[in-house]
Design a protein around this motif. Structure first.
Motif, PDB file in Angstrom:
ATOM      1  N   ARG A  50      -8.836   4.891  19.525  1.00 49.16           N
ATOM      2  CA  ARG A  50      -9.248   3.851  19.176  1.00 49.16           C
ATOM      3  C   ARG A  50     -10.418   4.009  18.445  1.00 49.16           C
ATOM      4  NH1 ARG A  50      -8.848  -1.272  22.532  1.00 49.16           N
ATOM      5  NH2 ARG A  50      -9.946  -2.565  20.751  1.00 49.16           N
ATOM      6  N   SER A  51     -11.215   4.938  19.079  1.00 49.14           N
ATOM      7  CA  SER A  51     -12.598   5.802  18.196  1.00 49.14           C
ATOM      8  C   SER A  51     -12.204   5.837  16.951  1.00 49.14           C
ATOM      9  CB  SER A  51     -13.210   6.255  19.285  1.00 49.14           C
ATOM     10  OG  SER A  51     -12.722   7.352  18.963  1.00 49.14           O
ATOM     11  N   VAL A  52     -11.233   6.566  16.919  1.00 53.50           N
ATOM     12  CA  VAL A  52     -11.061   7.329  15.748  1.00 53.50           C
ATOM     13  C   VAL A  52     -10.747   6.591  14.393  1.00 53.50           C
ATOM     14  CG1 VAL A  52      -9.213   9.003  14.492  1.00 53.50           C
ATOM     15  CG2 VAL A  52     -10.340   9.675  16.595  1.00 53.50           C
ATOM     16  N   ALA A  53     -10.118   5.817  14.555  1.00 53.85           N
ATOM     17  CA  ALA A  53      -8.733   4.953  14.526  1.00 53.85           C
ATOM     18  C   ALA A  53     -10.426   3.332  13.920  1.00 53.85           C
ATOM     19  CB  ALA A  53      -8.143   3.786  15.041  1.00 53.85           C
ATOM     20  N   GLU A  54     -10.759   4.077  14.672  1.00 56.84           N
ATOM     21  CA  GLU A  54     -12.007   2.351  14.216  1.00 56.84           C
ATOM     22  C   GLU A  54     -12.943   2.915  13.702  1.00 56.84           C
ATOM     23  OE1 GLU A  54     -13.999   1.609  17.914  1.00 56.84           O
ATOM     24  OE2 GLU A  54     -12.779   0.038  17.981  1.00 56.84           O
ATOM     25  N   ARG A  55     -13.141   4.163  12.727  1.00 55.39           N
ATOM     26  CA  ARG A  55     -14.281   5.209  11.410  1.00 55.39           C
ATOM     27  C   ARG A  55     -13.242   4.716  10.293  1.00 55.39           C
ATOM     28  NH1 ARG A  55     -14.477   8.949  16.077  1.00 55.39           N
ATOM     29  NH2 ARG A  55     -16.232   9.285  17.374  1.00 55.39           N
ATOM     30  N   SER A  56     -12.015   4.322  10.738  1.00 57.68           N
ATOM     31  CA  SER A  56     -11.084   4.427   9.497  1.00 57.68           C
ATOM     32  C   SER A  56     -12.015   3.032   8.513  1.00 57.68           C
ATOM     33  CB  SER A  56      -9.146   3.569   9.436  1.00 57.68           C
ATOM     34  OG  SER A  56      -9.588   3.121  10.313  1.00 57.68           O
ATOM     35  N   ARG A  57     -11.905   2.701   7.141  1.00 56.27           N
ATOM     36  CA  ARG A  57     -11.961   0.957   6.914  1.00 56.27           C
ATOM     37  C   ARG A  57     -11.733  -0.164   7.411  1.00 56.27           C
ATOM     38  NH1 ARG A  57     -11.309   0.846   0.084  1.00 56.27           N
ATOM     39  NH2 ARG A  57      -8.859   0.624   0.712  1.00 56.27           N
ATOM     40  N   LEU A  58     -10.240   0.533   7.092  1.00 56.01           N
ATOM     41  CA  LEU A  58      -9.042  -0.895   8.136  1.00 56.01           C
ATOM     42  C   LEU A  58      -8.396  -0.656   9.039  1.00 56.01           C
ATOM     43  CD1 LEU A  58      -8.600  -4.329   7.489  1.00 56.01           C
ATOM     44  CD2 LEU A  58      -7.135  -4.034   5.837  1.00 56.01           C
ATOM     45  N   ILE A  59      -8.049  -1.974  10.205  1.00 60.57           N
ATOM     46  CA  ILE A  59      -6.921  -1.136  11.015  1.00 60.57           C
ATOM     47  C   ILE A  59      -5.969  -2.336  11.183  1.00 60.57           C
ATOM     48  CG2 ILE A  59      -6.523  -1.195  13.602  1.00 60.57           C
ATOM     49  CD1 ILE A  59      -8.860   0.131  13.482  1.00 60.57           C
ATOM     50  N   ARG A  60      -4.538  -1.247  10.282  1.00 62.90           N
ATOM     51  CA  ARG A  60      -3.601  -3.265  10.473  1.00 62.90           C
ATOM     52  C   ARG A  60      -2.812  -2.378  12.011  1.00 62.90           C
ATOM     53  NH1 ARG A  60      -4.225  -6.895   8.227  1.00 62.90           N
ATOM     54  NH2 ARG A  60      -2.149  -7.431   8.447  1.00 62.90           N
ATOM     55  N   LEU A  61      -2.543  -3.584  12.331  1.00 65.56           N
ATOM     56  CA  LEU A  61      -1.194  -3.620  13.628  1.00 65.56           C
ATOM     57  C   LEU A  61      -0.233  -4.028  13.723  1.00 65.56           C
ATOM     58  CD1 LEU A  61      -3.936  -4.531  16.134  1.00 65.56           C
ATOM     59  CD2 LEU A  61      -3.290  -2.676  15.524  1.00 65.56           C
ATOM     60  N   GLY A  62       1.019  -3.255  13.986  1.00 64.59           N
ATOM     61  CA  GLY A  62       2.109  -4.068  13.449  1.00 64.59           C
ATOM     62  C   GLY A  62       2.731  -3.506  12.186  1.00 64.59           C
ATOM     63  N   PRO A 115      19.891  -0.182  13.252  1.00 59.45           N
ATOM     64  CA  PRO A 115      20.613  -0.838  11.920  1.00 59.45           C
ATOM     65  C   PRO A 115      19.346  -1.776  12.097  1.00 59.45           C
ATOM     66  CG  PRO A 115      21.279  -1.556  14.568  1.00 59.45           C
ATOM     67  CD  PRO A 115      20.277   0.141  14.055  1.00 59.45           C
ATOM     68  N   ILE A 116      18.307  -2.485  12.969  1.00 59.82           N
ATOM     69  CA  ILE A 116      16.920  -3.269  12.603  1.00 59.82           C
ATOM     70  C   ILE A 116      15.688  -3.083  13.416  1.00 59.82           C
ATOM     71  CG2 ILE A 116      16.017  -5.444  13.207  1.00 59.82           C
ATOM     72  CD1 ILE A 116      18.940  -6.565  12.194  1.00 59.82           C
ATOM     73  N   ASP A 117      14.667  -2.301  12.357  1.00 63.28           N
ATOM     74  CA  ASP A 117      13.411  -1.111  12.645  1.00 63.28           C
ATOM     75  C   ASP A 117      12.724  -2.779  12.366  1.00 63.28           C
ATOM     76  OD1 ASP A 117      12.185   1.340  13.329  1.00 63.28           O
ATOM     77  OD2 ASP A 117      10.994   0.499  11.938  1.00 63.28           O
ATOM     78  N   GLY A 118      12.280  -2.916  13.930  1.00 63.65           N
ATOM     79  CA  GLY A 118      11.220  -4.586  13.495  1.00 63.65           C
ATOM     80  C   GLY A 118      12.180  -5.524  13.979  1.00 63.65           C
ATOM     81  N   THR A 119      12.937  -5.234  15.079  1.00 70.95           N
ATOM     82  CA  THR A 119      13.609  -6.522  15.377  1.00 70.95           C
ATOM     83  C   THR A 119      12.627  -7.926  16.475  1.00 70.95           C
ATOM     84  OG1 THR A 119      15.578  -4.924  16.230  1.00 70.95           O
ATOM     85  CG2 THR A 119      14.817  -7.472  17.257  1.00 70.95           C
ATOM     86  N   ARG A 120      11.479  -7.132  16.451  1.00 73.48           N
ATOM     87  CA  ARG A 120      10.700  -7.825  17.090  1.00 73.48           C
ATOM     88  C   ARG A 120      10.512  -9.467  15.784  1.00 73.48           C
ATOM     89  NH1 ARG A 120       9.783  -4.120  20.038  1.00 73.48           N
ATOM     90  NH2 ARG A 120       9.165  -4.520  22.619  1.00 73.48           N
ATOM     91  N   ALA A 121       9.955  -8.392  15.150  1.00 73.44           N
ATOM     92  CA  ALA A 121       8.985  -9.473  13.864  1.00 73.44           C
ATOM     93  C   ALA A 121      10.864 -10.272  12.741  1.00 73.44           C
ATOM     94  CB  ALA A 121       8.759  -8.412  12.225  1.00 73.44           C
ATOM     95  N   TYR A 122      11.747  -9.623  13.131  1.00 76.29           N
ATOM     96  CA  TYR A 122      13.237 -10.011  13.145  1.00 76.29           C
ATOM     97  C   TYR A 122      13.978 -11.335  13.032  1.00 76.29           C
ATOM     98  CZ  TYR A 122      18.129 -10.591  11.859  1.00 76.29           C
ATOM     99  OH  TYR A 122      19.332 -11.187  11.609  1.00 76.29           O
ATOM    100  N   MET A 123      13.360 -11.478  15.042  1.00 78.68           N
ATOM    101  CA  MET A 123      13.587 -12.994  15.344  1.00 78.68           C
ATOM    102  C   MET A 123      12.753 -13.826  15.806  1.00 78.68           C
ATOM    103  SD  MET A 123      12.544 -11.490  19.407  1.00 78.68           S
ATOM    104  CE  MET A 123      12.384 -13.161  20.088  1.00 78.68           C
ATOM    105  N   SER A 124      11.322 -12.569  14.750  1.00 74.05           N
ATOM    106  CA  SER A 124      10.252 -13.844  14.947  1.00 74.05           C
ATOM    107  C   SER A 124      10.579 -14.578  13.231  1.00 74.05           C
ATOM    108  CB  SER A 124       9.148 -13.187  15.397  1.00 74.05           C
ATOM    109  OG  SER A 124       8.946 -12.470  16.245  1.00 74.05           O
ATOM    110  N   GLY A 125      11.069 -14.082  12.376  1.00 72.25           N
ATOM    111  CA  GLY A 125      11.352 -14.563  10.983  1.00 72.25           C
ATOM    112  C   GLY A 125       9.967 -13.987   9.480  1.00 72.25           C
ATOM    113  N   LEU A 126       9.654 -13.162  10.935  1.00 68.32           N
ATOM    114  CA  LEU A 126       8.825 -12.693  10.096  1.00 68.32           C
ATOM    115  C   LEU A 126       9.413 -10.743   8.899  1.00 68.32           C
ATOM    116  CD1 LEU A 126       5.716 -12.299  12.355  1.00 68.32           C
ATOM    117  CD2 LEU A 126       6.067 -13.564  10.719  1.00 68.32           C
ATOM    118  N   LEU A 127       8.622 -10.602   8.245  1.00 67.37           N
ATOM    119  CA  LEU A 127       9.041  -9.369   6.765  1.00 67.37           C
ATOM    120  C   LEU A 127       9.456  -8.217   7.311  1.00 67.37           C
ATOM    121  CD1 LEU A 127       8.622 -11.330   3.563  1.00 67.37           C
ATOM    122  CD2 LEU A 127      10.731 -11.875   5.407  1.00 67.37           C
TER     123      LEU A 127
END
Length: 286
Positions: A202-214, A117-129
């Protein structure tokens, strides 16, 4: 086919459902088109309810924690939306099964509507999109259609595994196309949090150009749009990922488990923009 199942636990309740692979239910093209239109209708109906509680105070959304060991929030909106969607599905397709995050599993004729019903409830309750309504139809082996709807921005992502589209504010749908990027060092790598990754991951992720969290379902949708190239999430449930699989695959992307298997029951999920990149990412992560 050997059945594989996943047990979903809720505090104080025990095992309330078991979703498993089963014999594939064949769906004709005309029926698939009908089901996809219905799924889009469900998502928009759910969005209306979600907006009633969005960006209001905590006491108004009925925020509670459904986990004894962590923070796993649920709101009035989550519960009301799932009840609303279950009623609509039962009215239109009474023989179909329903599997949802809040109310568990009702087994039907082999076709199962899988809803978050809401995927991302933490963002939802925080007013984020970075949240959305997820609706999929599972044929026993894979989701054959999927819809992600962000009602605040009125973005409707939908696909059937062959083609995927986005419609904004009800305008004419536009075809989605994932990126053709092959070089890992050029990628945008999205994951929920670095804390759940192993040192190697984590070391693999750090070899990318940019890491986005959440970002939950929203980052998967951005992968289908060609703006993110790799999404790696752990501990997903079927209702977290099923609606997103047809959208990503229809845009040219690939979704599997970390070991390269069927992602429909969740787990550690890897989604990438194209087959060549996917092979490289799996090799790096494992």
């Amino acid at each position: 086919m050997v059945a594989r199942h996943i047990d979903i636990h809720f505090p104080g309740v025990g095992v309330v459902t078991s979703l498993r692979f089963s014999e594939k239910v064949l769906v004709e093209k005309a029926s698939l088109t009908e089901y996809l239109e219905f799924a889009k209708h469900l998502a928009v109906q759910a969005g209306d309810t979600a907006l009633n509680y969005f960006r209001v105070q905590e006491d108004e959304i009925g925020l509670t924690n459904k986990s004894l060991n962590a923070f796993d929030p649920v709101t009035k909106a989550d519960k009301e939306i799932e009840t609303k969607l279950r009623n609509l599905i039962s009215e239109h397709y009474p023989k179909h099964g329903i599997f949802g995050e809040e109310e568990g599993y009702f087994e039907g004729n082999g076709l199962t509507w899988v809803i978050d019903p809401i995927d991302g409830t933490r963002a939802y309750m925080s007013g984020l999109l970075h949240w959305g309504v997820l609706v999929a139809l599972f044929d026993g082996t894979r989701p054959i259609l999927g819809v992600m709807y962000q009602p605040y921005t009125s973005e409707l992502f939908f696909g059937d595994g062959n083609c995927s589209y986005i419609s904004v504010r009800g305008e004419k749908p536009k075809l989605l196309k994932s990126s053709s990027i092959r070089r890992f060092s050029d990628t945008v790598f999205a994951t929920d949090t670095l804390e759940v990754l192993s040192g190697h991951e984590r070391s693999v992720a750090e070899r990318s150009r940019l890491i986005r969290l959440g970002g939950d379902c929203y980052v998967f949708s951005m992968l289908a749009m060609g703006l993110i190239h790799v999404v790696f999430e752990k501990g997903l449930k079927p209702y977290d990922i099923q609606a997103l699989i047809p959208v990503i695959e229809g845009a040219g992307g690939v979704v599997t488990t970390l070991d390269g298997g069927n992602p429909s029951l969740g787990g550690s999920i890897v989604a990438t923009a194209n087959p060549e990149l996917h092979e490289d990412v799996l090799r790096r992560l494992t």
